[in-house]
Design a protein around this motif. Structure first.
Motif, mmCIF file in Angstrom:
data_model
loop_
_atom_site.group_PDB
_atom_site.id
_atom_site.type_symbol
_atom_site.label_atom_id
_atom_site.label_comp_id
_atom_site.label_asym_id
_atom_site.label_seq_id
_atom_site.Cartn_x
_atom_site.Cartn_y
_atom_site.Cartn_z
ATOM 1 N N VAL A 29 96.100 96.155 41.767
ATOM 2 C CA VAL A 29 94.784 95.628 41.417
ATOM 3 C C VAL A 29 93.884 95.710 42.645
ATOM 4 O O VAL A 29 94.100 95.013 43.638
ATOM 5 C CB VAL A 29 94.885 94.176 40.912
ATOM 6 N N MET A 30 92.868 96.574 42.565
ATOM 7 C CA MET A 30 91.947 96.765 43.690
ATOM 8 C C MET A 30 90.694 95.917 43.570
ATOM 9 O O MET A 30 90.045 95.619 44.568
ATOM 10 C CB MET A 30 91.551 98.243 43.783
ATOM 11 N N GLY A 31 90.330 95.532 42.333
ATOM 12 C CA GLY A 31 89.117 94.750 42.156
ATOM 13 C C GLY A 31 89.162 93.912 40.899
ATOM 14 O O GLY A 31 89.715 94.321 39.879
ATOM 15 N N LEU A 32 88.572 92.705 40.977
ATOM 16 C CA LEU A 32 88.456 91.804 39.839
ATOM 17 C C LEU A 32 87.016 91.321 39.762
ATOM 18 O O LEU A 32 86.415 90.975 40.782
ATOM 19 C CB LEU A 32 89.380 90.597 39.998
ATOM 20 N N ALA A 33 86.472 91.302 38.554
ATOM 21 C CA ALA A 33 85.090 90.852 38.378
ATOM 22 C C ALA A 33 85.006 89.863 37.229
ATOM 23 O O ALA A 33 85.633 90.056 36.187
ATOM 24 C CB ALA A 33 84.168 92.045 38.114
ATOM 25 N N ALA A 34 84.219 88.816 37.424
ATOM 26 C CA ALA A 34 84.049 87.782 36.405
ATOM 27 C C ALA A 34 82.591 87.360 36.351
ATOM 28 O O ALA A 34 81.755 87.824 37.149
ATOM 29 C CB ALA A 34 84.955 86.591 36.714
ATOM 30 N N GLY A 35 82.297 86.467 35.422
ATOM 31 C CA GLY A 35 80.933 85.975 35.289
ATOM 32 C C GLY A 35 80.678 84.784 36.189
ATOM 33 O O GLY A 35 79.983 84.870 37.187
ATOM 34 N N ARG A 36 81.294 83.640 35.840
ATOM 35 C CA ARG A 36 81.052 82.421 36.609
ATOM 36 C C ARG A 36 82.297 81.537 36.786
ATOM 37 O O ARG A 36 82.209 80.467 37.374
ATOM 38 C CB ARG A 36 79.955 81.612 35.926
ATOM 39 N N ASN A 37 83.432 81.965 36.262
ATOM 40 C CA ASN A 37 84.634 81.129 36.295
ATOM 41 C C ASN A 37 85.308 81.225 37.665
ATOM 42 O O ASN A 37 86.238 82.005 37.876
ATOM 43 C CB ASN A 37 85.598 81.569 35.188
ATOM 44 N N VAL A 38 84.831 80.424 38.586
ATOM 45 C CA VAL A 38 85.299 80.487 39.970
ATOM 46 C C VAL A 38 86.771 80.104 40.084
ATOM 47 O O VAL A 38 87.548 80.767 40.781
ATOM 48 C CB VAL A 38 84.441 79.576 40.874
ATOM 49 N N ASP A 39 87.170 79.041 39.398
ATOM 50 C CA ASP A 39 88.541 78.539 39.543
ATOM 51 C C ASP A 39 89.570 79.578 39.094
ATOM 52 O O ASP A 39 90.552 79.835 39.801
ATOM 53 C CB ASP A 39 88.718 77.248 38.736
ATOM 54 N N LEU A 40 89.352 80.169 37.913
ATOM 55 C CA LEU A 40 90.323 81.145 37.420
ATOM 56 C C LEU A 40 90.306 82.411 38.264
ATOM 57 O O LEU A 40 91.361 82.982 38.573
ATOM 58 C CB LEU A 40 90.048 81.479 35.951
ATOM 59 N N LEU A 41 89.109 82.865 38.659
ATOM 60 C CA LEU A 41 89.047 84.065 39.489
ATOM 61 C C LEU A 41 89.741 83.839 40.828
ATOM 62 O O LEU A 41 90.467 84.708 41.318
ATOM 63 C CB LEU A 41 87.597 84.500 39.710
ATOM 64 N N GLU A 42 89.551 82.667 41.420
ATOM 65 C CA GLU A 42 90.239 82.371 42.683
ATOM 66 C C GLU A 42 91.748 82.445 42.501
ATOM 67 O O GLU A 42 92.469 83.017 43.337
ATOM 68 C CB GLU A 42 89.853 80.985 43.198
ATOM 69 N N SER A 43 92.242 81.892 41.396
ATOM 70 C CA SER A 43 93.679 81.938 41.124
ATOM 71 C C SER A 43 94.165 83.374 40.980
ATOM 72 O O SER A 43 95.227 83.740 41.508
ATOM 73 C CB SER A 43 93.969 81.150 39.842
ATOM 74 N N GLN A 44 93.388 84.205 40.295
ATOM 75 C CA GLN A 44 93.748 85.614 40.121
ATOM 76 C C GLN A 44 93.736 86.354 41.456
ATOM 77 O O GLN A 44 94.621 87.182 41.730
ATOM 78 C CB GLN A 44 92.789 86.269 39.139
ATOM 79 N N ILE A 45 92.760 86.064 42.285
ATOM 80 C CA ILE A 45 92.669 86.714 43.596
ATOM 81 C C ILE A 45 93.897 86.371 44.440
ATOM 82 O O ILE A 45 94.509 87.243 45.076
ATOM 83 C CB ILE A 45 91.384 86.290 44.330
ATOM 84 N N ARG A 46 94.274 85.112 44.440
ATOM 85 C CA ARG A 46 95.410 84.691 45.264
ATOM 86 C C ARG A 46 96.713 85.321 44.765
ATOM 87 O O ARG A 46 97.619 85.590 45.550
ATOM 88 C CB ARG A 46 95.507 83.168 45.289
ATOM 89 N N LYS A 47 96.808 85.570 43.462
ATOM 90 C CA LYS A 47 98.020 86.166 42.918
ATOM 91 C C LYS A 47 98.067 87.672 43.125
ATOM 92 O O LYS A 47 99.105 88.218 43.530
ATOM 93 C CB LYS A 47 98.136 85.856 41.415
ATOM 94 N N PHE A 48 96.947 88.364 42.864
ATOM 95 C CA PHE A 48 96.963 89.829 42.871
ATOM 96 C C PHE A 48 96.405 90.441 44.157
ATOM 97 O O PHE A 48 96.552 91.639 44.381
ATOM 98 C CB PHE A 48 96.186 90.359 41.660
ATOM 99 N N GLN A 49 95.723 89.645 44.973
ATOM 100 C CA GLN A 49 95.228 90.068 46.286
ATOM 101 C C GLN A 49 94.434 91.375 46.237
ATOM 102 O O GLN A 49 94.762 92.346 46.939
ATOM 103 C CB GLN A 49 96.396 90.195 47.268
ATOM 104 N N PRO A 50 93.388 91.430 45.442
ATOM 105 C CA PRO A 50 92.565 92.641 45.381
ATOM 106 C C PRO A 50 91.744 92.815 46.650
ATOM 107 O O PRO A 50 91.488 91.847 47.375
ATOM 108 C CB PRO A 50 91.649 92.379 44.183
ATOM 109 N N ALA A 51 91.330 94.039 46.885
ATOM 110 C CA ALA A 51 90.484 94.296 48.056
ATOM 111 C C ALA A 51 89.110 93.667 47.885
ATOM 112 O O ALA A 51 88.509 93.193 48.852
ATOM 113 C CB ALA A 51 90.350 95.808 48.269
ATOM 114 N N VAL A 52 88.598 93.676 46.637
ATOM 115 C CA VAL A 52 87.260 93.125 46.369
ATOM 116 C C VAL A 52 87.291 92.306 45.094
ATOM 117 O O VAL A 52 88.108 92.529 44.199
ATOM 118 C CB VAL A 52 86.190 94.241 46.250
ATOM 119 N N ALA A 53 86.354 91.371 44.999
ATOM 120 C CA ALA A 53 86.138 90.603 43.775
ATOM 121 C C ALA A 53 84.644 90.363 43.648
ATOM 122 O O ALA A 53 83.912 90.386 44.646
ATOM 123 C CB ALA A 53 86.894 89.282 43.811
#
Length: 385
Positions: free
Chosen positions: A30-54
Motif C-alpha cells: 500500500v503506497m497511498g491511502l485517501a479519505a474524506g474526513r475520517n481522521v481516526d480510521l485513516l490514522e489507524s490504517q496508516i499505522r497498520k499499512f505504513q503507506p508513503a503518502v496519505a
C-alpha cells in the motif's frame, strides 16, 4: 510486488479492499491511502499499512492528522494530494472507491500517468465515460470493474474473449421497497431507505439502490465498459443477490456469475486479475439458498431506472446531468430536506432543461456538472419554501 493506492480507503469498499490486501502481504504494498474526513480510521490504517503518502479532502482533517505525527507517511491535501498520489512512480494500480463525481479527476490522472485502475466509482464512467475510456485506450491501461455486477459480466466474458455477446443482463436486488406501493414510497423515511436487504454499503449507494438509480447508473457504466448499446443491456430484479449478473451469447447460451453477497470477492478479482486466489469469502451453498427469484423492474414506481436509459440514449452530457442532479437530490434526501420520490422528480427536471454537448471534453463535463448541481440546489430550496 504491486504498489497500490486506495482512494476512499475509509469507506465500505476501501475498508474491504484493505482486508483483502492484508491477506496478501507478499503481493501488494500500500503506497497511498485517501479519505474524506475520517481522521481516526485513516490514522489507524496508516499505522497498520505504513503507506508513503496519505490524503484527506477536508483541510481541518488534514491539520488534525498532521498534529498526530504519524511517522513515515507524508500527509497530503485535497485534489492536489490525490493527483500527486496516483501519479507516483512506485504506484502500479489505483483502486478508486470515492463516491460521486469527485472520483472523475483522480481516475483520469491515474490513467494519464499510465496506471491501471480498479474502478468502484461508477459515477466516473456515467459522467465522463467517453473521456475516461478514450484516455485508457490511448495510454493502453486497464479499467477493471469492481462493482459486483460489472465484475460478474467481466468474469463471464473471459471464456468468450469478448466475442459472441448478444446481451448483458444486470441483476438488481430491488432494494427495501420492491413491494411497496407508490403511496408508500411517497412516505419513505431516510432510516427505511438505508435498510438495504442484502448489501452493506455507504449512504449514497444505498439510497441509489432503493430508488433503482444505482441500476440505472450501472447500465450506463456497462455501456462504456463493454461497448454494448443500451438496447442490449437488460435489468432484472433478483432479490436474493446470488446471481450478480449474466451475459447472453449469440447461440442463446446464458452465462452467469454466482456467489454470496460479499464485495470482497469482486474486489479481490479486480486486484489479482487474471489470477484466481483463495479468498476470505464463504462458499455458496445453493441448497441453503433454496429459491432464486426474478422479476421485471417496475419503472412506474422506480422511474430513476428509465431516466438513466433516457440519458444514455440522448448521449453526450445527458448522463453527466443525470448524475449531478441525482447526487444533489440524494444528499438533500439524506438531510431530510426533500421526500424520497422528489429524487426522480428533480432528476427528470434537470434532464428536461439540459442542453447537451455531443462530444464533450473534460472541461465541458466539469462545467456542466457544476451548473446542474447549482440549478438542482435552487430547485430544492424552492421545494422547501
Amino acid at each position: 510486488m504491486l504498489g497500490i493506492v486506495i482512494l476512499g480507503s475509509t469507506g465500505s469498499i476501501g475498508t474491504q479492499a484493505l482486508d483483502v490486501i492484508s491477506r496478501m502481504p507478499d503481493r501488494f504494498r500500500v503506497m497511498g491511502l485517501a479519505a474524506g474526513r475520517n481522521v481516526d480510521l485513516l490514522e489507524s490504517q496508516i499505522r497498520k499499512f505504513q503507506p508513503a503518502v496519505a490524503s484527506l479532502a477536508i483541510a481541518s482533517a488534514v491539520d488534525e492528522l498532521r498534529s498526530r505525527q504519524v511517522p513515515g507517511t507524508e500527509i497530503l491535501s485535497g485534489h492536489t494530494g490525490l493527483d500527486e498520489m496516483v501519479r507516483r512512480d512506485d504506484v502500479h494500480l489505483v483502486l478508486n472507491a470515492i463516491v460521486g463525481a469527485d472520483g472523475i479527476a483522480p481516475t483520469l490522472a491515474a490513467i494519464q500517468a499510465g496506471k491501471d485502475v480498479a474502478l468502484a466509482n461508477k459515477e466516473t464512467l456515467v459522467a465522463a465515460g467517453s473521456v475516461i475510456m478514450a484516455a485508457a485506450k490511448e495510454q493502453r491501461v486497464r479499467v477493471l470493474p469492481v462493482d459486483s455486477e460489472h465484475n460478474a459480466i467481466f468474469q463471464c466474458l473471459q471464456s468468450t474473449n469478448g466475442k459472441y455477446l448478444r446481451k448483458i443482463i444486470l441483476t438488481a436486488s430491488g432494494g427495501p421497497f420492491r413491494q411497496s406501493s407508490l403511496g408508500e414510497l411517497e412516505k419513505v423515511t431516510v432510516e427505511q431507505a438505508l435498510a438495504h436487504p442484502t448489501w452493506n454499503m455507504g449512504g449514497k449507494v444505498t439510497i441509489d439502490s432503493a430508488t433503482l438509480m444505482n441500476k440505472g447508473l450501472e447500465v450506463i457504466e456497462a455501456y462504456w465498459l463493454f461497448a454494448v448499446p443500451a438496447k442490449k443491456i437488460e435489468v432484472v430484479v433478483h432479490p436474493q443477490s446470488i446471481i450478480h449478473s449474466l451475459v447472453e451469447l449469440t447461440d442463446g447460451s446464458v452465462l452467469a456469475q454466482l456467489g454470496v453477497a460479499d464485495m470482497r470477492l469482486p474486489i479481490q478479482y479486480a486486484l489479482t486479475y487474471p489470477e484466481r486466489l483463495p479468498s476470505p469469502v464463504r462458499t455458496l451453498s445453493l441448497a441453503e439458498v433454496g429459491n432464486l427469484e426474478f422479476e421485471r423492474p417496475d419503472t412506474e414506481r422506480f422511474p430513476c431506472l428509465s431516466l438513466a436509459y433516457k440519458a444514455l440514449e440522448a448521449g453526450g452530457t445527458y448522463p453527466t446531468a443525470l448524475n449531478a442532479a441525482n447526487e444533489v437530490a440524494v444528499e438533500a434526501f439524506l438531510r431530510e430536506q426533500i421526500g424520497f420520490m422528489d429524487i426522480p422528480r428533480l432528476v427528470s427536471d434537470a434532464l428536461e432543461r439540459h442542453r447537451g454537448v455531443s462530444n464533450p471534453d473534460i472541461q465541458d463535463i466539469l462545467e456542466i456538472d457544476a451548473a446542474v448541481r447549482r440549478d438542482c440546489t435552487i430547485d430544492i430550496r424552492q421545494l422547501g419554501s
